[in-house]
Motif scaffolding. Structure first.
Motif, PDB file in Angstrom:
ATOM      1  N   LYS A  50       1.023  -1.479   0.004  1.00 32.83           N
ATOM      2  CA  LYS A  50      -0.096  -0.010   0.005  1.00 32.83           C
ATOM      3  C   LYS A  50       0.905   1.315  -0.144  1.00 32.83           C
ATOM      4  O   LYS A  50       0.537   2.298  -0.625  1.00 32.83           O
ATOM      5  CB  LYS A  50      -1.098   0.028   1.086  1.00 32.83           C
ATOM      6  CG  LYS A  50      -0.257  -0.202   2.579  1.00 32.83           C
ATOM      7  CD  LYS A  50      -1.618  -0.380   3.734  1.00 32.83           C
ATOM      8  CE  LYS A  50      -0.728  -0.572   5.118  1.00 32.83           C
ATOM      9  NZ  LYS A  50      -0.049  -1.680   5.073  1.00 32.83           N
ATOM     10  N   SER A  51       2.017   1.228   0.733  1.00 31.43           N
ATOM     11  CA  SER A  51       3.046   2.593   0.713  1.00 31.43           C
ATOM     12  C   SER A  51       3.452   2.634  -0.536  1.00 31.43           C
ATOM     13  O   SER A  51       3.592   3.562  -1.311  1.00 31.43           O
ATOM     14  CB  SER A  51       3.879   2.272   1.862  1.00 31.43           C
ATOM     15  OG  SER A  51       3.167   2.375   3.013  1.00 31.43           O
ATOM     16  N   LEU A  52       4.033   1.555  -1.137  1.00 28.13           N
ATOM     17  CA  LEU A  52       4.591   1.260  -2.468  1.00 28.13           C
ATOM     18  C   LEU A  52       3.671   2.150  -3.767  1.00 28.13           C
ATOM     19  O   LEU A  52       4.208   2.695  -4.478  1.00 28.13           O
ATOM     20  CB  LEU A  52       5.256   0.074  -2.733  1.00 28.13           C
ATOM     21  CG  LEU A  52       5.855  -0.112  -4.136  1.00 28.13           C
ATOM     22  CD1 LEU A  52       7.065   0.845  -4.082  1.00 28.13           C
ATOM     23  CD2 LEU A  52       6.599  -1.574  -4.537  1.00 28.13           C
ATOM     24  N   LEU A  53       2.577   1.490  -3.180  1.00 28.74           N
ATOM     25  CA  LEU A  53       1.483   2.202  -4.392  1.00 28.74           C
ATOM     26  C   LEU A  53       1.454   3.522  -4.371  1.00 28.74           C
ATOM     27  O   LEU A  53       1.343   4.196  -5.286  1.00 28.74           O
ATOM     28  CB  LEU A  53       0.242   1.450  -4.219  1.00 28.74           C
ATOM     29  CG  LEU A  53      -1.092   2.063  -4.855  1.00 28.74           C
ATOM     30  CD1 LEU A  53      -0.965   1.631  -6.230  1.00 28.74           C
ATOM     31  CD2 LEU A  53      -2.335   1.453  -4.292  1.00 28.74           C
ATOM     32  N   MET A  54       1.315   4.275  -3.120  1.00 28.66           N
ATOM     33  CA  MET A  54       1.350   5.813  -3.091  1.00 28.66           C
ATOM     34  C   MET A  54       2.707   6.040  -3.229  1.00 28.66           C
ATOM     35  O   MET A  54       2.784   7.569  -3.744  1.00 28.66           O
ATOM     36  CB  MET A  54       0.976   6.172  -1.641  1.00 28.66           C
ATOM     37  CG  MET A  54      -0.732   5.722  -1.371  1.00 28.66           C
ATOM     38  SD  MET A  54      -1.881   5.991  -2.879  1.00 28.66           S
ATOM     39  CE  MET A  54      -1.447   7.854  -2.953  1.00 28.66           C
ATOM     40  N   HIS A  55       3.789   5.663  -3.243  1.00 27.66           N
ATOM     41  CA  HIS A  55       5.080   6.148  -3.750  1.00 27.66           C
ATOM     42  C   HIS A  55       5.098   6.324  -5.282  1.00 27.66           C
ATOM     43  O   HIS A  55       5.449   7.268  -5.762  1.00 27.66           O
ATOM     44  CB  HIS A  55       6.129   5.335  -3.284  1.00 27.66           C
ATOM     45  CG  HIS A  55       6.536   5.086  -1.787  1.00 27.66           C
ATOM     46  ND1 HIS A  55       6.941   4.098  -1.038  1.00 27.66           N
ATOM     47  CD2 HIS A  55       5.951   6.009  -0.871  1.00 27.66           C
ATOM     48  CE1 HIS A  55       7.073   4.273  -0.158  1.00 27.66           C
ATOM     49  NE2 HIS A  55       6.689   5.345   0.135  1.00 27.66           N
ATOM     50  N   ALA A  56       4.457   5.288  -5.769  1.00 27.59           N
ATOM     51  CA  ALA A  56       4.311   5.172  -7.241  1.00 27.59           C
ATOM     52  C   ALA A  56       3.617   6.582  -7.825  1.00 27.59           C
ATOM     53  O   ALA A  56       3.790   7.155  -8.683  1.00 27.59           O
ATOM     54  CB  ALA A  56       3.864   4.180  -7.875  1.00 27.59           C
ATOM     55  N   VAL A  57       2.362   6.723  -7.106  1.00 28.14           N
ATOM     56  CA  VAL A  57       1.403   7.587  -7.390  1.00 28.14           C
ATOM     57  C   VAL A  57       2.341   9.099  -7.138  1.00 28.14           C
ATOM     58  O   VAL A  57       2.225  10.040  -7.995  1.00 28.14           O
ATOM     59  CB  VAL A  57       0.183   7.663  -6.871  1.00 28.14           C
ATOM     60  CG1 VAL A  57      -0.949   8.957  -7.091  1.00 28.14           C
ATOM     61  CG2 VAL A  57      -0.523   6.465  -6.862  1.00 28.14           C
ATOM     62  N   THR A  58       2.878   9.289  -6.047  1.00 25.39           N
ATOM     63  CA  THR A  58       3.761  10.290  -5.966  1.00 25.39           C
ATOM     64  C   THR A  58       4.734  10.764  -7.186  1.00 25.39           C
ATOM     65  O   THR A  58       4.859  11.945  -7.492  1.00 25.39           O
ATOM     66  CB  THR A  58       4.568   9.931  -4.601  1.00 25.39           C
ATOM     67  OG1 THR A  58       3.498  10.413  -3.538  1.00 25.39           O
ATOM     68  CG2 THR A  58       5.489  11.649  -4.238  1.00 25.39           C
ATOM     69  N   ALA A  59       5.358   9.487  -7.612  1.00 29.20           N
ATOM     70  CA  ALA A  59       6.442   9.779  -8.586  1.00 29.20           C
ATOM     71  C   ALA A  59       5.730  10.105  -9.860  1.00 29.20           C
ATOM     72  O   ALA A  59       6.115  11.173 -10.686  1.00 29.20           O
ATOM     73  CB  ALA A  59       7.049   8.506  -8.817  1.00 29.20           C
ATOM     74  N   GLU A  60       4.551   9.928 -10.061  1.00 33.80           N
ATOM     75  CA  GLU A  60       3.741  10.345 -11.179  1.00 33.80           C
ATOM     76  C   GLU A  60       3.378  11.919 -11.129  1.00 33.80           C
ATOM     77  O   GLU A  60       3.600  12.493 -12.032  1.00 33.80           O
ATOM     78  CB  GLU A  60       2.540   9.516 -11.318  1.00 33.80           C
ATOM     79  CG  GLU A  60       2.632   8.064 -11.833  1.00 33.80           C
ATOM     80  CD  GLU A  60       1.252   7.340 -12.106  1.00 33.80           C
ATOM     81  OE1 GLU A  60       0.958   6.587 -12.989  1.00 33.80           O
ATOM     82  OE2 GLU A  60       0.270   7.848 -11.299  1.00 33.80           O
ATOM     83  N   GLU A  61       2.819  12.123 -10.009  1.00 29.71           N
ATOM     84  CA  GLU A  61       2.723  13.592  -9.589  1.00 29.71           C
ATOM     85  C   GLU A  61       3.506  14.557  -9.955  1.00 29.71           C
ATOM     86  O   GLU A  61       3.784  15.656 -10.651  1.00 29.71           O
ATOM     87  CB  GLU A  61       1.892  13.936  -8.504  1.00 29.71           C
ATOM     88  CG  GLU A  61       0.633  13.244  -8.196  1.00 29.71           C
ATOM     89  CD  GLU A  61      -0.400  13.807  -9.407  1.00 29.71           C
ATOM     90  OE1 GLU A  61      -0.494  14.856  -9.326  1.00 29.71           O
ATOM     91  OE2 GLU A  61      -0.776  12.922 -10.116  1.00 29.71           O
ATOM     92  N   LEU A  62       4.870  14.083  -9.318  1.00 27.11           N
ATOM     93  CA  LEU A  62       6.270  14.863  -9.525  1.00 27.11           C
ATOM     94  C   LEU A  62       6.481  14.969 -10.962  1.00 27.11           C
ATOM     95  O   LEU A  62       6.904  15.936 -11.312  1.00 27.11           O
ATOM     96  CB  LEU A  62       7.232  14.284  -8.598  1.00 27.11           C
ATOM     97  CG  LEU A  62       7.089  14.288  -7.026  1.00 27.11           C
ATOM     98  CD1 LEU A  62       8.027  13.488  -6.629  1.00 27.11           C
ATOM     99  CD2 LEU A  62       6.957  15.759  -6.593  1.00 27.11           C
ATOM    100  N   ALA A  63       6.374  13.838 -11.732  1.00 29.87           N
ATOM    101  CA  ALA A  63       6.919  14.026 -13.167  1.00 29.87           C
ATOM    102  C   ALA A  63       6.113  14.657 -13.980  1.00 29.87           C
ATOM    103  O   ALA A  63       6.401  15.123 -14.861  1.00 29.87           O
ATOM    104  CB  ALA A  63       6.824  12.470 -13.598  1.00 29.87           C
ATOM    105  N   ALA A  64       4.906  14.923 -13.149  1.00 32.96           N
ATOM    106  CA  ALA A  64       3.883  15.786 -14.114  1.00 32.96           C
ATOM    107  C   ALA A  64       4.137  17.535 -13.885  1.00 32.96           C
ATOM    108  O   ALA A  64       3.288  18.161 -14.366  1.00 32.96           O
ATOM    109  CB  ALA A  64       2.380  15.461 -13.974  1.00 32.96           C
TER     110      ALA A  64
END
Length: 367
Positions: free
Chosen positions: A61-75
């Motif tokens: 669950k934490s890794l999932l939100m790390h991935a979403v965080t990376a997407e937001e930063l990349a955007a």
């Protein structure tokens, strides 16, 4: 002004009547989910609302939100990450492995690891107010049980939990505009587990967006490709459920996405969030496997790399199912992609030679 007259108010308060004009004339619109998008473009997180993600220990669950965080930063969007469970080295390393650059992280990630209630001390209160004056697309609170300890909240006390929910996650959502995500645990006993996280019933009341449980389909680990089922248990605005799969009677949840976490490359983590399995293949795993093989065969038989439009023409099936299958094939290394003419994405078998230019790494969704 006589003693009986109430004082004049210079600004509206929470007890002032709300202007209902937009609701009455039909112009008021519920803000749709915007972030944490599946490969077919369906988003799961509501901005300006409190959302939840919960699951067992080591469920990803934490890794999932790390991935979403990376997407937001990349955007190019700003993220607030309030961490009560881990440390900056672990979290930032994962976000880097998930594709965010050091420059993106430095510019737009605000990582906080609190050790006290910000209301308790003047300096902490000032830091909290500065955060509340910043606009974020995403705000993650990792470790709700640990947060309760820091704030002195009893996890089974409904009054204290409700007060915390109003003073912390709801304040962040309302004042920063962020899609707030609370990462929490579930009970150890699967039989006694409900749709929501462990602890007081009041945890349900402060969720104003959607709540998701994370279940492991295939385990996550270094050198492995894991899969997580994302199931929706609460959808207060009601805009996500129509994109979910079948209703599970035991806990009244729907699978709304499948997260693919590919850690075979020890220096990088590939992530894709696909539509639910029964949404894309009518509940039949064999159909999904056959669709994937049909796509691979079409690419093998073609003398040149194929765009999605070309694959859509020669391979039978629903477009959503084909997009999800292609993304899975790319993430598992069975297909590779590179930019084509007119903003298209071309697909070929790795090491298959054609007349197209050399492969360039592409993390975009097949178009």
């Amino acid at each position: 002004m006589t003693a009986q007259e109430p004082p004049a108010l210079n600004e509206a308060t929470s007890w002032s009547p709300i202007d209902l004009t937009a609701v009455l004339n039909g112009t008021y619109k519920v803000q749709p989910p915007t972030y944490m998008k599946r490969t077919d473009g369906v988003a799961l997180l509501y901005p300006g609302k409190v959302n939840g993600v919960h699951g067992e220990s080591e469920s990803g669950k934490s890794l999932l939100m790390h991935a979403v965080t990376a997407e937001e930063l990349a955007a190019g969007r700003r993220v607030l990450f309030i961490d009560f469970e881990s440390d900056q080295a672990t979290v930032v390393t994962r976000i880097l492995m998930l594709g965010a650059t050091p420059e993106q992280i430095s510019a737009n990630l605000h990582y906080i690891r609190p050790e006290c209630n910000p209301i308790a001390l003047a300096q902490e209160r000032q830091a909290w107010e500065r955060l509340m004056q910043t606009r974020y697309s995403l705000a993650v609170i990792d470790g709700v049980t640990e947060a309760f300890s820091v704030y002195g909240v009893g996890s089974m006390d409904n009054d204290e939990v409700s007060t915390w929910g109003r003073n912390v996650p709801r304040q962040i959502a309302q004042r920063t505009g962020a899609a707030v995500v609370l990462i929490d645990h579930v009970t150890k006993s699967a039989e006694n587990r409900s749709r929501f996280a462990i602890g007081a019933q009041a945890k349900m009341s402060y969720l104003t967006g959607a709540s998701y449980s994370v279940e492991v389909i295939a385990p996550i680990g270094v050198g492995m490709t894991g899969k997580l089922a994302i199931r929706i248990g609460k959808d207060r605005p009601g805009l996500v459920r129509p994109y979910g799969g079948d209703w599970r009677k035991s806990d009244r949840t729907q699978e709304v996405a499948v997260a693919l976490i590919d850690s075979q490359d020890r220096g990088r983590i590939k992530y894709a969030l696909m539509p639910p399995r029964d949404f894309i293949d009518a509940g039949t795993p064999d159909k999904h496997a056959k669709l994937s093989e049909d796509i691979l065969q079409a690419v093998r038989d073609s003398p040149e790399a194929l765009s999605f439009r070309a694959l859509d023409t020669v391979v039978r099936g629903k477009q959503d199912a084909k997009r999800a299958a292609i993304q899975e094939l790319v993430n598992t290394g069975q297909l590779e992609t590179y930019p084509g003419p007119r903003n298209s994405t071309l697909h070929r078998i790795p090491n298959q030679r054609d007349t197209q230019p050399e492969l360039k790494q592409c993390e975009c969704i097949p178009s």
